[in-house]
Enzyme design. Sequence first.
Site, mmCIF file in Angstrom:
data_model
loop_
_atom_site.group_PDB
_atom_site.id
_atom_site.type_symbol
_atom_site.label_atom_id
_atom_site.label_comp_id
_atom_site.label_asym_id
_atom_site.label_seq_id
_atom_site.Cartn_x
_atom_site.Cartn_y
_atom_site.Cartn_z
ATOM 1 C CB ILE A 165 -0.935 0.017 1.219
ATOM 2 C CG1 ILE A 165 -1.818 -1.226 1.241
ATOM 3 C CG2 ILE A 165 -1.789 1.278 1.210
ATOM 4 C CD1 ILE A 165 -2.788 -1.330 0.083
ATOM 5 C CG LEU B 61 0.801 -0.179 6.217
ATOM 6 C CD1 LEU B 61 0.344 0.364 7.570
ATOM 7 C CD2 LEU B 61 -0.315 -0.065 5.186
ATOM 8 C CG ASP B 62 6.412 2.384 0.072
ATOM 9 O OD1 ASP B 62 7.515 1.837 0.203
ATOM 10 O OD2 ASP B 62 6.245 3.463 -0.528
ATOM 11 C CB ALA B 63 7.171 5.750 2.331
ATOM 12 C CB VAL B 64 3.659 3.888 6.910
ATOM 13 C CG1 VAL B 64 4.588 3.236 7.925
ATOM 14 C CG2 VAL B 64 2.336 4.291 7.549
#
Length: 580
Positions: free
Chosen positions: A140, A238-241
């Site tokens: 995501i 959760l990418d680069a969240v």
Amino acid sequence: MALPTDFDESPVRAPLAQHLAFLYPDSDPEQLADEVIAIFDQFQPQGPLPLHQLWSQEDSLLITYGDSIVDNGSAPLDTLHQFLNEYLKDSISSVHVLPFCPFSSDDGFAVIDYTKVNPKLGDWSEISEIAGNYRLMADIVINHVSSESEWFKNYREGVEPGATYFMEANAGDDLSAVVRPRASSLLRPTETSRGLKHVWCTFSHDQIDLDFRNPQVLMEFLRIIRLYLQHGVSIFRLDAVGFLWKEPGTSCIHLPQTHEVVRLIRTITDYFAPGTLLITETNVPNHENLTYFGNRNEAHVIYNFSLAPLLVHALLTGKSEYLKRWMMTMPPAPVGCTYLNFTASHDGIGMRPAEGLLSDEEQLQLVETVRRFGGRVSTRRTADGGERVYELNVSLFDALRGTVDGEDPWQVERFLCSQTVMMGLEGIPAFYIHSLLATPNDQDGVAATNHNRSINRHKWDWSDLQQRLSDKGSVHHRVFEELSRRIQLRRRMAPFHPNATQFTLQLSEPYFAFWRQSTDRSQSVFCVHNLTDAVQELKLSDLNLILMDSWYDAISGTRLDDQNAVLNVAPYQCLWITNR
């Protein structure tokens, strides 16, 4: 859409409203909670999954792009599925297919449309088929979207959805403390129907940051999560969240609202899709990364980001000091949580997680050694306007081509040692596809794209790969077969459960060693690794093996009947000394 009459009785409504009241104090949290429940109205709550069903020692993960292997005339996702079934069905349980949506840059991380599969890869049916045989992890990409997305086009035109979805900066905003992983300028001037605006770009000017202060942005991503669940995705990355929530005048990383969004997503997936795992991608210093476990209510899994740079440093220098010191300070994961251990990925070897663990001199030595082996270096901008090394871009196989003294004949053994260390540690091991395949640096890829990260994003031709894996004289066959064998050994050993007990062993400097014990305490494994290019002596008496038990090395199959024996441990040899 009319809301079902039982919304008021939903047990998830109250915790959702609490999350939303914290995030959006000027909105009606009850109404927002009802919107969330409506998004997931097709999911039937089943109660939480027992902790022992979340993962076991049989779990390991493959990280790959959808087109890391290509075959003319076939959809790459079909080819990937074929590769998995032919070569990895007895070793890999989970697959992380890196962003598979249409994109404009950054090899998928500038998403144009989250609801579609890139037609160059295949379609949703191929995604669902992989999910039917393996636990599927999907990204995501939650912090930003492509400048070519419909949302950003609508933003420029002043229409919804999109007109209020993006983070803007004003002339008086204090952005001096903003933490970023890139050296490019933070703001992108953009002409809109409302005049010139400056939009926030944490990563690149093609990746426009979303404004989660607007609750409708959150709702969009919850609909995306629902769609992925419907197609079988059961692990969300959760990418680069960490960069998700911004407030001018702050560092704009790890803000309380960011953690609250993770907690909200966890509440939703635990209730509507129990067994779904959340993993946060936060490539930051170790103490910051650990905060994403929360109070066992945020990520189920966090990346063990510090492992890769520390392990590469240890193998290049033959010194276990820094790796051992780090491991002794790492807390066991909380109950219901674990680590994802990896040594290579599509992004290279991150250096921020080594800050505070390796001295500047040790980091410089690591950088210069990797450069000599064909690697590249990417930098980030610091708050004082300077630059620091952000990551090393290199194939891990080639990063271990030699030591700080230069190239040598031990590349394969050194590389196998790196992967064996990872397999033994507390947590779930994750193998980048190009590590399993011993893929070298792709300098042609860098030349073609002018991007450093392309060096470790090679695309294999399927027939060529099959030929190399069947050729017993090829380095690809040698590495792949031995790694597959060790993964299968690991799956049968209870002390390698992700939450089994772990203690660091205080052996001499050439060794990195630790002890694992099964959760029922019936089996132990002493994991011993020679980090040097010289034969080392190992006194079995230093391990304090229980005299009543019979011991053997699971990797070599050698019995160890004399517990006072002194072993000669070959360069980069690994031992799994166990009593069963």
